[in-house]
Design a protein around this motif. Structure first.
Motif, PDB file in Angstrom:
ATOM      1  N   GLY A 106       0.777  -1.223   0.000  1.00  0.00           N
ATOM      2  CA  GLY A 106       0.000   0.000   0.000  1.00  0.00           C
ATOM      3  C   GLY A 106       0.810   1.275   0.000  1.00  0.00           C
ATOM      4  N   GLN A 107       2.082   1.212  -0.348  1.00  0.00           N
ATOM      5  CA  GLN A 107       2.891   2.424  -0.396  1.00  0.00           C
ATOM      6  C   GLN A 107       2.715   3.095  -1.764  1.00  0.00           C
ATOM      7  OE1 GLN A 107       4.332   3.579   2.483  1.00  0.00           O
ATOM      8  NE2 GLN A 107       3.120   1.864   3.219  1.00  0.00           N
ATOM      9  N   LEU A 108       3.651   2.920  -2.671  1.00  0.00           N
ATOM     10  CA  LEU A 108       3.502   3.525  -4.002  1.00  0.00           C
ATOM     11  C   LEU A 108       2.616   2.678  -4.903  1.00  0.00           C
ATOM     12  CD1 LEU A 108       7.196   4.664  -4.574  1.00  0.00           C
ATOM     13  CD2 LEU A 108       5.291   5.982  -3.643  1.00  0.00           C
ATOM     14  N   ASP A 109       2.400   1.421  -4.523  1.00  0.00           N
ATOM     15  CA  ASP A 109       1.543   0.493  -5.262  1.00  0.00           C
ATOM     16  C   ASP A 109       1.992   0.331  -6.710  1.00  0.00           C
ATOM     17  OD1 ASP A 109      -0.482  -1.369  -5.333  1.00  0.00           O
ATOM     18  OD2 ASP A 109      -2.021   0.064  -5.930  1.00  0.00           O
ATOM     19  N   LYS A 110       3.314   0.266  -6.908  1.00  0.00           N
ATOM     20  CA  LYS A 110       3.840   0.153  -8.265  1.00  0.00           C
ATOM     21  C   LYS A 110       4.873  -0.955  -8.423  1.00  0.00           C
ATOM     22  CE  LYS A 110       6.914   3.184  -9.602  1.00  0.00           C
ATOM     23  NZ  LYS A 110       7.578   4.459  -9.981  1.00  0.00           N
ATOM     24  N   GLU A 111       5.309  -1.545  -7.321  1.00  0.00           N
ATOM     25  CA  GLU A 111       6.359  -2.552  -7.407  1.00  0.00           C
ATOM     26  C   GLU A 111       5.903  -3.863  -6.783  1.00  0.00           C
ATOM     27  OE1 GLU A 111      10.100   0.608  -7.059  1.00  0.00           O
ATOM     28  OE2 GLU A 111       9.821  -0.939  -5.524  1.00  0.00           O
ATOM     29  N   ILE A 112       6.524  -4.936  -7.242  1.00  0.00           N
ATOM     30  CA  ILE A 112       6.380  -6.220  -6.574  1.00  0.00           C
ATOM     31  C   ILE A 112       7.771  -6.686  -6.152  1.00  0.00           C
ATOM     32  CG2 ILE A 112       4.236  -6.924  -7.686  1.00  0.00           C
ATOM     33  CD1 ILE A 112       5.893  -8.619  -9.629  1.00  0.00           C
ATOM     34  N   ARG A 113       7.803  -7.439  -5.073  1.00  0.00           N
ATOM     35  CA  ARG A 113       9.057  -7.986  -4.530  1.00  0.00           C
ATOM     36  C   ARG A 113       9.028  -9.495  -4.709  1.00  0.00           C
ATOM     37  NH1 ARG A 113       9.593  -7.612   1.795  1.00  0.00           N
ATOM     38  NH2 ARG A 113       8.174  -9.379   1.573  1.00  0.00           N
ATOM     39  N   ILE A 114      10.076 -10.014  -5.321  1.00  0.00           N
ATOM     40  CA  ILE A 114      10.147 -11.437  -5.634  1.00  0.00           C
ATOM     41  C   ILE A 114      11.366 -12.028  -4.939  1.00  0.00           C
ATOM     42  CG2 ILE A 114      10.195 -13.143  -7.485  1.00  0.00           C
ATOM     43  CD1 ILE A 114       9.317 -10.882  -9.394  1.00  0.00           C
ATOM     44  N   GLY A 115      11.157 -13.034  -4.090  1.00  0.00           N
ATOM     45  CA  GLY A 115      12.242 -13.628  -3.319  1.00  0.00           C
ATOM     46  C   GLY A 115      12.595 -15.026  -3.783  1.00  0.00           C
ATOM     47  N   THR A 116      13.849 -15.399  -3.596  1.00  0.00           N
ATOM     48  CA  THR A 116      14.333 -16.694  -4.082  1.00  0.00           C
ATOM     49  C   THR A 116      14.788 -17.644  -2.985  1.00  0.00           C
ATOM     50  OG1 THR A 116      16.580 -15.804  -4.381  1.00  0.00           O
ATOM     51  CG2 THR A 116      15.074 -15.665  -6.269  1.00  0.00           C
ATOM     52  N   ALA A 117      14.650 -17.264  -1.718  1.00  0.00           N
ATOM     53  CA  ALA A 117      15.198 -18.093  -0.640  1.00  0.00           C
ATOM     54  C   ALA A 117      14.516 -19.449  -0.540  1.00  0.00           C
ATOM     55  CB  ALA A 117      15.106 -17.353   0.695  1.00  0.00           C
ATOM     56  N   GLU A 118      13.176 -19.466  -0.556  1.00  0.00           N
ATOM     57  CA  GLU A 118      12.468 -20.733  -0.367  1.00  0.00           C
ATOM     58  C   GLU A 118      12.608 -21.643  -1.580  1.00  0.00           C
ATOM     59  OE1 GLU A 118       7.965 -22.379   0.586  1.00  0.00           O
ATOM     60  OE2 GLU A 118       8.801 -20.714   1.749  1.00  0.00           O
ATOM     61  N   VAL A 119      12.434 -21.081  -2.775  1.00  0.00           N
ATOM     62  CA  VAL A 119      12.525 -21.948  -3.958  1.00  0.00           C
ATOM     63  C   VAL A 119      13.932 -22.509  -4.120  1.00  0.00           C
ATOM     64  CG1 VAL A 119      10.590 -20.888  -5.163  1.00  0.00           C
ATOM     65  CG2 VAL A 119      12.894 -19.955  -5.504  1.00  0.00           C
ATOM     66  N   THR A 120      14.940 -21.747  -3.704  1.00  0.00           N
ATOM     67  CA  THR A 120      16.317 -22.261  -3.749  1.00  0.00           C
ATOM     68  C   THR A 120      16.468 -23.435  -2.802  1.00  0.00           C
ATOM     69  OG1 THR A 120      17.177 -20.067  -4.308  1.00  0.00           O
ATOM     70  CG2 THR A 120      18.748 -21.680  -3.463  1.00  0.00           C
ATOM     71  N   ARG A 121      15.865 -23.344  -1.648  1.00  0.00           N
ATOM     72  CA  ARG A 121      15.968 -24.436  -0.681  1.00  0.00           C
ATOM     73  C   ARG A 121      15.237 -25.684  -1.174  1.00  0.00           C
ATOM     74  NH1 ARG A 121      15.487 -25.399   5.712  1.00  0.00           N
ATOM     75  NH2 ARG A 121      17.623 -26.150   5.839  1.00  0.00           N
ATOM     76  N   MET A 122      14.287 -25.514  -2.060  1.00  0.00           N
ATOM     77  CA  MET A 122      13.579 -26.649  -2.616  1.00  0.00           C
ATOM     78  C   MET A 122      14.299 -27.238  -3.822  1.00  0.00           C
ATOM     79  SD  MET A 122      11.356 -26.538  -0.330  1.00  0.00           S
ATOM     80  CE  MET A 122      10.347 -27.933  -0.805  1.00  0.00           C
ATOM     81  N   GLY A 123      15.443 -26.660  -4.197  1.00  0.00           N
ATOM     82  CA  GLY A 123      16.266 -27.241  -5.251  1.00  0.00           C
ATOM     83  C   GLY A 123      16.175 -26.567  -6.600  1.00  0.00           C
ATOM     84  N   ILE A 124      15.430 -25.471  -6.702  1.00  0.00           N
ATOM     85  CA  ILE A 124      15.284 -24.775  -7.977  1.00  0.00           C
ATOM     86  C   ILE A 124      16.582 -24.053  -8.327  1.00  0.00           C
ATOM     87  CG2 ILE A 124      14.055 -22.863  -9.090  1.00  0.00           C
ATOM     88  CD1 ILE A 124      11.530 -23.820  -7.700  1.00  0.00           C
ATOM     89  N   GLN A 125      16.995 -24.168  -9.589  1.00  0.00           N
ATOM     90  CA  GLN A 125      18.293 -23.682 -10.050  1.00  0.00           C
ATOM     91  C   GLN A 125      18.146 -22.433 -10.926  1.00  0.00           C
ATOM     92  OE1 GLN A 125      21.182 -25.324  -9.086  1.00  0.00           O
ATOM     93  NE2 GLN A 125      19.908 -26.747  -7.898  1.00  0.00           N
ATOM     94  N   GLU A 126      19.317 -21.868 -11.311  1.00  0.00           N
ATOM     95  CA  GLU A 126      19.333 -20.655 -12.130  1.00  0.00           C
ATOM     96  C   GLU A 126      18.545 -20.835 -13.434  1.00  0.00           C
ATOM     97  OE1 GLU A 126      23.333 -18.559 -12.295  1.00  0.00           O
ATOM     98  OE2 GLU A 126      23.873 -20.416 -11.241  1.00  0.00           O
ATOM     99  N   GLY A 127      18.733 -21.974 -14.097  1.00  0.00           N
ATOM    100  CA  GLY A 127      18.032 -22.193 -15.365  1.00  0.00           C
ATOM    101  C   GLY A 127      16.529 -22.214 -15.217  1.00  0.00           C
TER     102      GLY A 127
END
Length: 408
Positions: free
Chosen positions: A347-368
């Motif tokens: 609810g701040q500028l309502d223009k951006e989304i934040r995408i995190g990689t910590a959990e998917v990395t722990r599940m084995g998802i790779q760069e490709g």
């Protein structure tokens, strides 16, 4: 309303199955290992462990001899991982840790510089000031940022000289880059400014040695949570090498803010600390590589990725300006319909989304694999595909990534 245990179990199971079929890209969440989860169920969870800050052996409740031993050993483990002489594990979350730090170290009328919510700060002091009496006693201004969402060192230095704050709080929920702590430390020592770091989001990266340790860079106090890039149970911590600050913060924390500090966290936290000691460097490095790869693929798919010219990110997250496609809140809801979970800017500028990689990395998802994820964002946000069709492909994709990595 629940009427029996079976109904409770059934709804919990629905949640588990639902989340298994989701791509969780919420940067403030992570996946705890089975060992960590199993250690949340001990008898500690039914006990009180209240104690004075500088004499933890003097417990207010009887029957604490093994709890005391366990807590001291866990404090030592945390201190070793973060390079800290003094550790307080009583905060039940990163926010409470920050509140205790601010209230313990400041006097009425003092000014704090922190990161604003619109720049993906936690807004710690700004939110504390919603309490009327704190609004009258604590002042706050906000650190300046560049277009790459990096702290503007030149402008910050100017603010410090003009405003003469008593405390600076680095760290936020949208951290892309290391901050100019060493440079500001030179000024802080001359001006008597307290430097703090809200490391909630980068705790795991610091513990793994892939992000600069703020204590080593010169902050007086570091506080945060243990469940974001750090894959532990939900909870908080405060670490410092300054005894007088440790005592003042701790005496403010207990018992005015925390009495029962949820002791069932400690065995789970100890296990997660051992995991991060063994696997943290490898895990952290892969998190950062995944963030950078996702940023690259998102840019190739036509998105405006914040900090692209600097390499997208050096942490567990990227920020994407989606304003040309619509509201950040509405887009995050559309993605949720496709079983893709990320955060809008609350609810701040309502223009951006934040995408995190910590959990998917722990599940084995790779760069490709980041190419598939970026393309899913494009299909929902740009191409306006039906979310249900994308959700089916996400479900099929996640079937290969349901075992937790980097575990003891």
């Amino acid at each position: 309303m629940f009427s029996n245990i079976e109904e409770i179990d059934a709804l919990v199971e629905k949640h588990i199955q639902y989340r298994e079929n989701c791509l969780n890209l919420i940067a403030s969440e992570n996946y705890s290992s089975p060992a960590v989860r199993n250690h949340l169920t001990s008898d500690f969870g039914n006990r009180y462990g209240c104690y004075p800050t500088i004499n933890p052996a003097s417990r207010e409740y009887r029957g604490n001899k093994y709890i005391h031993e366990f807590e001291m050993k866990t404090q030592s483990l945390v201190g070793e991982v973060f390079g800290a002489k003094y550790v307080d594990l009583r905060p039940i979350g990163g926010h409470i840790a920050g509140v205790a730090t601010v209230l313990g170290l400041l006097s009425p009328g003092d000014l704090v510089l922190e990161i604003s919510l619109k720049d993906w700060g936690h807004g710690l002091v700004a939110l504390m000031r919603e309490a009327p009496h704190l609004n009258r006693t604590i002042r706050v201004e906000f650190m300046p940022f560049t277009e790459d969402r990096a702290i503007d060192l030149e402008q910050l230095t100017k603010m410090i000289h003009e405003l003469k704050p008593k405390m600076l709080i680095f760290g936020g929920s949208g951290m892309l880059w290391p901050e100019p702590i060493a440079e500001i430390k030179v000024i802080a020592e001359k001006e008597g400014i307290i430097l703090c770091h809200d490391a909630s989001h980068v705790t795991g990266l610091i513990a793994g040695g892939v992000f600069p340790n703020p204590l080593q860079q010169g902050v007086d106090v570091m506080f945060g949570s243990t469940h974001k890039s750090f894959p532990g149970p939900q909870g908080g911590f405060i670490v410092t090498n300054r005894f007088e600050m440790f005592e003042r913060i701790g005496n403010t924390l207990g018992s005015s803010l925390v009495t029962s500090h949820h002791l069932n966290r400690l065995p789970a936290l100890a296990v997660s600390m051992l995991e991060i000691k063994k696997f943290g460097e490898d895990y952290g490095a892969k998190i950062v590589k995944n963030s950078q790869a996702l940023g690259k693929y998102m840019e190739q798919d036509g998105f405006k990725v914040i900090g692209a010219r600097k390499g997208y990110s050096q942490t567990h997250l990227i920020l994407v300006d989606v304003s040309e496609f619509g509201s950040g809140l509405q887009i995050s809801k559309q993605l949720e319909e496709a079983n893709i979970l990320c955060s809008d800017d609350f609810g701040q500028l309502d223009k951006e989304i934040r995408i995190g990689t910590a959990e998917v990395t722990r599940m084995g998802i790779q760069e490709g694999d980041m190419k598939f994820i970026a393309d899913c964002f494009k299909r929902i946000i740009v191409n306006k595909e039906n979310p249900s069709g994308v959700a089916q492909e996400v479900n099929s994709f996640t079937e290969s990534y349901r075992s937790c990595k980097y575990v003891l």
